[in-house]
Every structure is written in C-alpha cells, then in structure tokens.
Write an enzyme that holds these catalytic residues in place. Structure first.
Site, short mmCIF file in Angstrom:
data_model
loop_
_atom_site.label_atom_id
_atom_site.label_comp_id
_atom_site.label_asym_id
_atom_site.label_seq_id
_atom_site.Cartn_x
_atom_site.Cartn_y
_atom_site.Cartn_z
N GLU A 54 54.21 28.03 25.82
CA GLU A 54 54.14 29.09 24.81
C GLU A 54 52.71 29.38 24.36
O GLU A 54 52.40 30.51 23.94
CB GLU A 54 55.02 28.72 23.60
CG GLU A 54 56.51 28.72 23.89
CD GLU A 54 57.01 27.39 24.44
OE1 GLU A 54 56.17 26.52 24.79
OE2 GLU A 54 58.24 27.20 24.53
N PHE A 116 68.77 20.65 15.22
CA PHE A 116 68.06 20.54 16.49
C PHE A 116 67.08 21.71 16.66
O PHE A 116 67.45 22.86 16.52
CB PHE A 116 69.07 20.53 17.64
CG PHE A 116 68.42 20.48 19.00
CD1 PHE A 116 67.72 19.35 19.42
CD2 PHE A 116 68.50 21.57 19.87
CE1 PHE A 116 67.12 19.31 20.66
CE2 PHE A 116 67.90 21.54 21.11
CZ PHE A 116 67.21 20.40 21.52
N GLN A 117 65.86 21.38 16.95
CA GLN A 117 64.77 22.34 17.15
C GLN A 117 64.53 23.22 15.93
O GLN A 117 64.11 24.37 16.06
CB GLN A 117 64.99 23.19 18.41
CG GLN A 117 64.85 22.36 19.69
CD GLN A 117 64.78 23.20 20.95
OE1 GLN A 117 65.33 24.29 21.01
NE2 GLN A 117 64.14 22.67 21.97
N LYS A 166 69.38 32.61 14.26
CA LYS A 166 70.27 32.93 15.39
C LYS A 166 71.42 33.81 14.95
O LYS A 166 71.85 34.71 15.69
CB LYS A 166 70.78 31.62 16.01
CG LYS A 166 71.33 31.82 17.42
CD LYS A 166 71.48 30.50 18.14
CE LYS A 166 71.95 30.72 19.58
NZ LYS A 166 72.07 29.44 20.30
#
Length: 564
Positions: A54, A116-117, A166
């Site tokens: 990235e 997570f993440q 999300k």
C-alpha cells in the site's frame, strides 16, 4: 449525476468517476472488498493498478498528481492496509501533493471493539492530512468524496483520507452527486492584497541586489511564465528550491542555480549578500536556510505564499503577500520597472566559476575506475536534452540528479522533498508514467532505496508500464556513509549493504536488464535504456566513496557552505 437504489460501494466508484478520476492505485482486502466488487463493473472506465504494497499506492498517486496537476487516488483496506499508506500520506502532506486516500473500515457496530484489522486510521492520519473523515452511512459517501477532492486540490494542496465502514459500503440509497465548490469557514485562497503588492514592487524597484527564490508553489500554481517574465523584466537572478526545480529552465540566463544543503555555491552564499530577497511559493525549510540566525539577515524579505501559516514561521518578512503565486505575480508584474544588474549577476558567474573548478570538473573527471554518479546523470541529461521526467529517491543519487540533470521542461522533477522518503522513487515513477504516458520517465534510484519498494516491479510487469529504471549502485547507503566520513571520523556503521543480483531480479519480472561497470559502455547502455519501447532496468556500478559537494553542514549557515 443521479442513480436510484445503489450500494455505498458503487457510490464510491460513481463519485470517483464524477470527479474525472481515470485510475486508482490500490490493494484489496476484507474491509474494502465491496468497493472492489463494484470496481469490477466499471473496469472499462476506471483502471485499477494493483500495487504490491500500500505504500506504493500512495507514492504512485503522488507521482500521478505531480505530473497531472490534480489529485491522485489510492485505496486500501482497514488495519495494516490503511497504516501502510501512512508514509505516503505524510510525504504528500509536507510536499503539498493532492491525493485522495480511501480506506475500508470494519462495520460500524464493530468500531472500538478491536475487531480483526481494525485500527483508528482517522486518529493516526489526523496530523498528516488536510482533512479526514469516517463515513458510517452510505448516504454520506457522495458528499464526503466531493469534499475530499475539493480540499485536496484547493489552496495549498495536500492529502485527504476517507475511511468507509463496511456497512456503509453495502447499504443501498438513492445516489446523487454534486461537486463541492465551497465549504463554510474554509478559505483556501485569499484575494491578492494590492497594497502588499505595491509595497513589494517598491522594494524591488529600489533594490540594488534583488534575488528571487522559487519553490513548489510556483509549480503548483502554474506560475512558470510569470516567474520568467518577472526575471526578464526586472533583471532579477532566480534560484530554485529542490521542489521548485524544472519551474524555470536551467538554460535561462537569469537562472543562477539550485538552493540548499547540496545546492549550488552562488545561490547559497549570495543569499547573504542580496538586499531584497523575493521568496515565491516556498517555505524556508531548514535545508534551504541552514542556520536561521545566519540566514539573509541583511535582506528585506518579500514572501509570496498561499499558506498564511508559513509567513514569519522561519524567516521574518518585510512584506508578505498571502496569495496564489501566479495571481500575485500577475498583479506585481505591471508595477515593476525594467532593470538590469550586471555587477550583481557577475557575482553569480564568479561563484559558478569557483564551483566549476573545485567541484564540477572533479565530479566529471574520469579519474576513478568506476563511473561517478555525476557523470551518469550528466550523460542522461545530455541524451534526453533535459526533457525527461526524472523521479528520484532520497540520498546521494537524488542530490546528484537534482544538481546535474539540466531540467528544460516544467513538471519534470518528481522527488520526496520534505519527508525524505527512501522507497519513494519507483512507485512515484510508475504513477508519473501512468499520468504522462507521452513523456519519457526515468526513475533514478540508489541501491538502498530501490530495495525498499522494489516489489513494485510487479506493477510494471503486469501493466506493461514503460518506466526506465536507473539504479546507481555503490553498495553503500551513500549519504549516511558520507556523513559518517565527514562528521563521525569514518566510523562506517551499518552502511555497507550487500545487494542481490539486481539484473536477475529485474529479469524475473520480465523486464530487460543490464549492468554496466565501466564508463566505456555507459553511453551506449543509457541509449539502449532510453530507446527501449518497454520498461528497462539499468544498473550502473558507481564509485563507492563518492561525496556530494557543495555541502552546507548541519547547523551551519548558507555562507559556510563547503566546496570540498
């Protein structure tokens, strides 16, 4: 633009298209996956370049922005994807480069749960962005992206980051896009204050030894023609900062060189002899000024700068013109008298002669078994007639390239200035070539910096991007070694670097490659590289303990510049 009942993810893509975006540099992952799914349906209109890290996406967006003069776009997922963008964002911030970064984030219901993440990229990026914002509802997306582009590209440009949860990507809503042209309490560009311009003109017209310094602000505002006209009309010598290079042709008779720690001798020492110093679109950073209490104390300083925060920050000004460089110079030009300063210009020529004798002739002299970096850059400059886009990394090769490449076209110098980011060059060159496929783009990089982002050779391979890569290999972290030699009694600590076989490495990415270790083959090898229709990798083994001079040592004034 309107569309009924679409997902937030599709809204991201349509918003980018509404802003005229043609390409995105990025890397997919869990939290940004709905956007990547939406990209699939628009791949004929919006090309995605899959980087290998990235950080490469952010630097490629920077390279694209610098040659296109509009925002580059990069994209990553949450957590490590987002944090891997951070170095590029910080680099863009300090170098005033407009990029729009879009990151995925965990669902709204998971925020703050250490899911997570999940990482707080808004908190992390706050001090290194012009603006950042977390979107948690789909209907926020169009307005957030419109604001992002407006803020990134207006006033003093810079990076923005939009973090999209999300759930916001998967929710449906009726899409409507309106470009942002104004934000309450945000004033990116002030109207030129004519009284300040008149005071500046009065100082310039009565000066005996005026001197103009140009920086990145000239490039960003497109004020190259105004700088040239002012220099010619008022007879003022002009020098450039690192990021201002290529704003004025090095062949122009009023151009006297390059400022800063490894800049030219004359512009540095004569800064302390001018009586009026006109700084245009630059911020007086420490690499230009050296020790501040020994910088231009005799001069009356005119500072033309779009960002009011830069006024009087480092150098006290007599007259400040807070404005876009182009608009300020357009207002200033009619007020200037026609002048010539033959004795003042002669001083720069005397300094040039001194530098040529003590530094340049030695740099070009073939006295070593291996070529010197300066020889390579000089030959590259001659072969391209100063018209290529030169991307550089950070270190000795960068200083040699900026000293000896004779820039003759605007928007040709792509480098990491303020942050000094090793690993910048290769992905930035990729972005520059994507942005300007019609121009020759050469990535000039050292063996140390090349290994920080060499995985981006995969992007060149996958998309057939004909970037030319010139590695100057001295098997050293050269600039650190130079400092250890000069200031740490040659105690070379962790600068001797063992390298892989770069040629085999490039060939493993199906990129034609060649190594040269003698000056007899150098010209022919450079021509082969430049004439290649595809990407090309050329490794030149250069003198190991070559030093870059002139040099203003850390803590010294510009008048204490060393020639050897």
């Amino acid at each position: 633009m309107e569309k009924k009942g679409i997902s937030g993810a599709e809204a991201v893509v349509l918003s980018l298209l509404a802003e005229g975006v043609e390409c995105v540099f990025g890397y997919p992952g869990g939290a940004i996956m709905p956007v990547y799914d939406a990209l699939y349906d628009y791949r004929d209109r919006l090309q995605h370049f899959l980087v290998r890290h990235e950080q490469g996406a952010a630097h490629a967006a920077q390279g694209y922005a610098r040659v296109q003069r509009r925002a580059g776009v990069c994209m990553a997922t949450s957590g490590p994807g987002a944090t891997n963008l951070i170095t590029g964002i910080a680099d863009a911030m300090i170098d005033s480069t407009p990029i729009v970064c879009i990151t995925g984030q965990v669902g709204k219901h998971l925020l703050g749960t250490d899911a997570f993440q999940e990482t707080d990229v808004i908190g992390i990026s706050m001090p290194i962005t012009k603006w950042n914002y977390q979107v948690t509802r789909a209907e926020e997306i169009p307005e957030a992206i419109a604001k992002a582009f407006y803020i990134a590209q207006s006033g003093r440009p810079g990076p923005v980051l939009i973090d999209i949860t999300k759930n916001a990507q998967t929710e449906f809503f009726d899409f409507q896009y309106r470009k942002c042209t104004k934000i309450r309490s945000y004033f990116p560009k002030r109207k030129v204050d004519l009284s300040s311009v008149e005071r500046a003109a009065d100082l310039i017209n009565n000066a005996e030894r005026p001197f103009m310094l140009i920086g990145q602000g000239v490039v960003l505002s497109g004020a190259q023609a105004e700088v040239k006209e002012m220099a010619e009309k008022a007879g003022i010598p002009v020098a450039s900062t690192l990021l201002g290079l290529s704003a004025m042709s090095v062949h122009h008779p009023q151009y006297v060189g390059y400022l800063g720690m490894h800049g030219n001798y004359g512009p540095n020492v004569l800064t302390n002899e001018c009586d009026v110093l006109i700084a245009v679109g630059m911020r007086f950073d420490d690499r230009v000024t050296g020790r501040l209490d020994g910088y231009a104390k005799q001069a009356k300083v005119i500072h033309i700068e779009i960002d009011p925060a830069e006024i009087d920050k480092n150098v006290k000004t007599e007259v400040a013109v807070v404005a876009d460089a182009k608009e300020a110079l357009q207002a200033l030009l009619p007020l200037l008298e026609v002048k010539r300063y033959p004795e003042w210009m002669a001083k720069f020529k005397e300094c040039d002669a001194t530098e040529r004798e003590k530094v340049i002739l030695k740099d070009f002299a073939p006295t070593t078994s291996l070529p010197k970096m300066a020889e390579v850059i000089h030959m590259l400059s001659q072969l391209t007639q100063g018209k290529a886009i030169i991307a550089t990394d950070v270190g000795q090769h960068q200083m040699m390239a900026t000293r000896y490449y004779e820039f003759d076209e605007p928007y040709s110098n792509i480098t990491s200035g303020g942050l000094g980011t090793m690993g910048f060059c290769l992905p930035a060159a990729i972005g520059a070539k994507v942005g300007r496929p019609d121009r020759q783009v050469v990535a000039v990089v050292g063996d140390g910096g090349f290994q920080m982002t060499l995985q981006e050779l995969g992007v060149i391979m996958q998309y057939n991007i004909p970037v030319k890569i010139l590695v100057l290999n001295n098997n050293f972290l050269g600039m650190v070694r130079q400092w250890q030699q000069l200031f740490f009694d040659r105690r070379y600590s962790s600068v001797d670097i063992q390298n892989p076989d770069f040629v085999k490495l490039a060939e493993s990415y199906y990129i034609p490659a060649r190594r040269v270790d003698n000056r007899e083959e150098l010209g022919e090898a450079l021509e082969e590289m430049l004439n290649s229709q595809s990407a090309y990798f050329l490794e030149v083994m250069v003198e190991k303990e070559d030093n870059v001079f002139p040099m203003v040592p850390a803590g010294a004034s510009v008048a204490e510049i060393r020639l050897e």
